[in-house]
Design a protein around this motif. Structure first.
Motif, PDB file in Angstrom:
ATOM      1  N   HIS A  67       0.934  -1.115   0.065  1.00  0.00           N
ATOM      2  CA  HIS A  67      -0.050  -0.124   0.016  1.00  0.00           C
ATOM      3  C   HIS A  67       0.797   1.413  -0.193  1.00  0.00           C
ATOM      4  O   HIS A  67       0.379   2.371  -0.181  1.00  0.00           O
ATOM      5  CB  HIS A  67      -0.873   0.083   1.400  1.00  0.00           C
ATOM      6  N   LEU A  68       2.078   1.092   0.349  1.00  0.00           N
ATOM      7  CA  LEU A  68       3.035   2.205   0.351  1.00  0.00           C
ATOM      8  C   LEU A  68       3.164   2.832  -1.183  1.00  0.00           C
ATOM      9  O   LEU A  68       3.110   2.322  -2.225  1.00  0.00           O
ATOM     10  CB  LEU A  68       4.448   2.127   0.766  1.00  0.00           C
ATOM     11  N   LYS A  69       3.330   4.153  -1.177  1.00  0.00           N
ATOM     12  CA  LYS A  69       3.709   4.832  -2.498  1.00  0.00           C
ATOM     13  C   LYS A  69       5.151   4.138  -2.877  1.00  0.00           C
ATOM     14  O   LYS A  69       5.927   3.669  -2.174  1.00  0.00           O
ATOM     15  CB  LYS A  69       3.933   6.279  -2.100  1.00  0.00           C
ATOM     16  N   GLY A  70       5.155   4.201  -4.558  1.00  0.00           N
ATOM     17  CA  GLY A  70       6.043   3.575  -5.249  1.00  0.00           C
ATOM     18  C   GLY A  70       7.429   4.488  -4.967  1.00  0.00           C
ATOM     19  O   GLY A  70       7.303   5.619  -5.061  1.00  0.00           O
ATOM     20  N   VAL A  71       8.541   3.767  -4.937  1.00  0.00           N
ATOM     21  CA  VAL A  71       9.823   4.733  -4.855  1.00  0.00           C
ATOM     22  C   VAL A  71      10.860   4.000  -6.060  1.00  0.00           C
ATOM     23  O   VAL A  71      10.973   2.949  -6.359  1.00  0.00           O
ATOM     24  CB  VAL A  71      10.512   4.313  -3.477  1.00  0.00           C
ATOM     25  N   ILE A  72      11.485   4.983  -6.351  1.00  0.00           N
ATOM     26  CA  ILE A  72      12.356   4.901  -7.541  1.00  0.00           C
ATOM     27  C   ILE A  72      13.815   5.403  -7.096  1.00  0.00           C
ATOM     28  O   ILE A  72      13.856   6.497  -6.535  1.00  0.00           O
ATOM     29  CB  ILE A  72      12.088   5.730  -8.780  1.00  0.00           C
ATOM     30  N   ILE A  73      14.737   4.387  -6.915  1.00  0.00           N
ATOM     31  CA  ILE A  73      16.117   4.957  -6.429  1.00  0.00           C
ATOM     32  C   ILE A  73      16.974   4.925  -7.753  1.00  0.00           C
ATOM     33  O   ILE A  73      16.736   4.060  -8.748  1.00  0.00           O
ATOM     34  CB  ILE A  73      16.751   3.685  -5.718  1.00  0.00           C
TER      35      ILE A  73
END
Length: 485
Positions: A67-73
């Motif tokens: 459910h968390l926001k998607g992260v781009i590293i």
């Protein structure tokens, strides 16, 4: 180099060893990209190579964190190829010889590639460790950041799925970046005619070497010597009185690195050689005095060379030396909005000679568009006076600071919770790719973090081991603290 994998975090340093072992200078990073892609696919991760060559790797969220926001590293694949004079190293073939030097990791006689290899290694270490908790995760590895930001320019809308981007290309632990300078390449081309070498002349090369060089954004305010400017200063002052006639001027190698070396091939009347030697020795003392706190290894030398077939036409040489000596370089203005940060600068990075012209390559940086425009016009005025042509290319936007950024708040609070103090929220004068990402992804919430790296873009480049551990702790804690969609 195997000692690096004994450092903590082990997964990150092991990946950095691998990165050092595969040559990846700008425009030659495909072998490294393909190695990483094969590794990711062997782990069962989804990979995509886009139309310009960027690599995206996707990893599903840890159980219960979908459910968390998607992260781009995000990191860039390429490194700046710089080496000390006399070093037998080919960046397209030879591995980087990294080693531990006290509290730092550095490389033998070349750039290390911690910029941005440590950030890349951290992203891959996260992908490889299934015990790390995170929401939906993407890793974006861009090509050619150091030589033109080709990957960032070519990034298309619709490829990335995440809501938040963590750029790993910062170089000071304890500082969190929320904006960066934009820039543009400026190329001055001065036509030069050729004349026969006058009679009774001898040929010599004047060389200025041993300067520290460095990153034309991060180090532009440090007072380091620019070899092109310093050699141009001497020639402008003494060419006429000594009867110097130039056949070649070569200085620097990259428009985004402060030039460490410059070489001029010249001829002069044999009767004036002794006076030239005296003036060179005097100028060496002048520079050692002026730059004594910074440039401790500078060397100004003369050596015999083969006689050239021709030299620059006298009038063209006069205009060339005036252009180099009068050309702006270094800090143009400091920021009022961000004390201690350079607002606008210029680096006279590369001078090359062709048969009928001399080219001067500069990089203009500014956190404000009007500052960049001002310096562009300064160069145009200089070109008009000298009879040169100015070409501007490769302009990229700055990253406009957003003080209301949610991810900035998360990073700030997470850092304080981990280390008991607030980080320094800052704007960096280097050109991060974030401004370009905003064009296809205007809603992307971005922040930039990293360990402490000293002297990037130079053979003195080094990364502080203890700060890599702190950066890693921060990255993992931020991934756990990402808010829900």
């Amino acid at each position: 180099m195997s000692a690096l994998s004994t450092l903590s975090p082990q997964g990150l340093w092991t990946w950095f060893e691998t990165i050092c072992s595969i040559p990846h200078p700008s425009k030659r990073e495909i072998a490294l990209r393909d190695h990483i892609q094969q590794w990711a696919e062997n782990k069962g991760l989804e990979t995509v190579i886009d139309g310009v060559g960027n690599l995206v790797i996707r990893k599903p969220a840890s159980a219960g964190l979908e459910h968390l926001k998607g992260v781009i590293i995000q990191a860039h694949l390429d490194m700046v190829p710089q080496k000390n004079s006399g070093t037998d190293h080919r960046f397209d073939r030879d591995p980087i010889q990294a080693y531990i030097d006290g509290d730092w990791v550095t490389a033998k006689d070349t750039t290390l590639g911690a910029d941005n290899g440590i950030g890349m290694a951290s992203a891959l270490a996260v992908l490889g460790d299934d015990s790390i908790e995170h929401g939906p995760l993407e890793v974006l590895l861009t090509i050619d950041e150091e030589a033109g930001m080709t990957g960032a320019f070519g990034l298309q809308a619709g490829l990335l799925q995440g809501d938040i981007l963590i750029n790993t290309d910062s170089e000071e632990e304890g500082e969190v970046y929320m904006g960066c300078a934009g820039g543009v390449d400026a190329e001055l081309t001065l036509p030069v005619g050729r004349e026969a070498v006058p009679a009774d002349h001898v040929s010599l090369q004047l060389a200025l070497t041993g300067l520290k060089g460095g990153h034309s954004g991060c180090d532009i305010h440090t007072g380091r010597g620019n070899a092109n400017k310093l050699l141009g200063r001497f020639l402008f002052s003494h060419a006429a009185e000594l009867g110097l006639r130039l056949s070649k001027f070569k200085g620097g190698s990259l428009r985004n690195a402060i030039p460490r070396e410059a070489f001029v091939d010249l001829v002069l009347p044999a009767a004036n050689v002794a006076e030239l030697e005296r003036l060179v020795a005097h100028y060496s003392d002048v520079l050692s005095n002026e730059l004594q706190a910074i440039e401790t290894d500078l060397s100004l030398s003369l050596s015999a060379i083969d006689m050239p077939a021709e030299v620059f036409a006298a009038a063209d040489q006069t205009r060339l030396l005036a252009l180099i000596h009068a050309g702006p370089n270094g800090v143009i203005r400091m920021s009022d909005a961000f004390p201690g940060v350079v607002e606008t600068s210029l680096n006279m990075g590369v001078i090359t000679t062709k048969e009928d012209s001399v080219r001067v390559m500069c990089l203009i940086r500014s956190t404000v568009d009007s500052g960049r425009s001002m310096v562009e016009n300064m160069l145009q005025a200089l070109a008009d006076l000298a009879g040169a042509e100015l070409k501007l290319s490769g302009a990229y936007p700055g990253w406009q600071p957003d003080p209301t950024s949610p991810i900035m708040a998360v990073v700030r609070e997470t850092y304080q919770g981990l280390f008991g103090k607030l980080p320094n929220i800052q704007v960096i004068h280097a050109g991060l790719e974030c401004g370009l990402f905003k064009e296809p992804y205007p809603a992307l919430d971005m922040v930039s973090i990293g360990p402490t790296i000293r002297f990037p873009h130079s053979p003195d480049e080094k990364v502080e081991i203890a700060t890599v551990e702190k950066y890693w702790q921060l990255l993992l804690a931020v991934l756990k603290a990402i808010p829900a969609k």
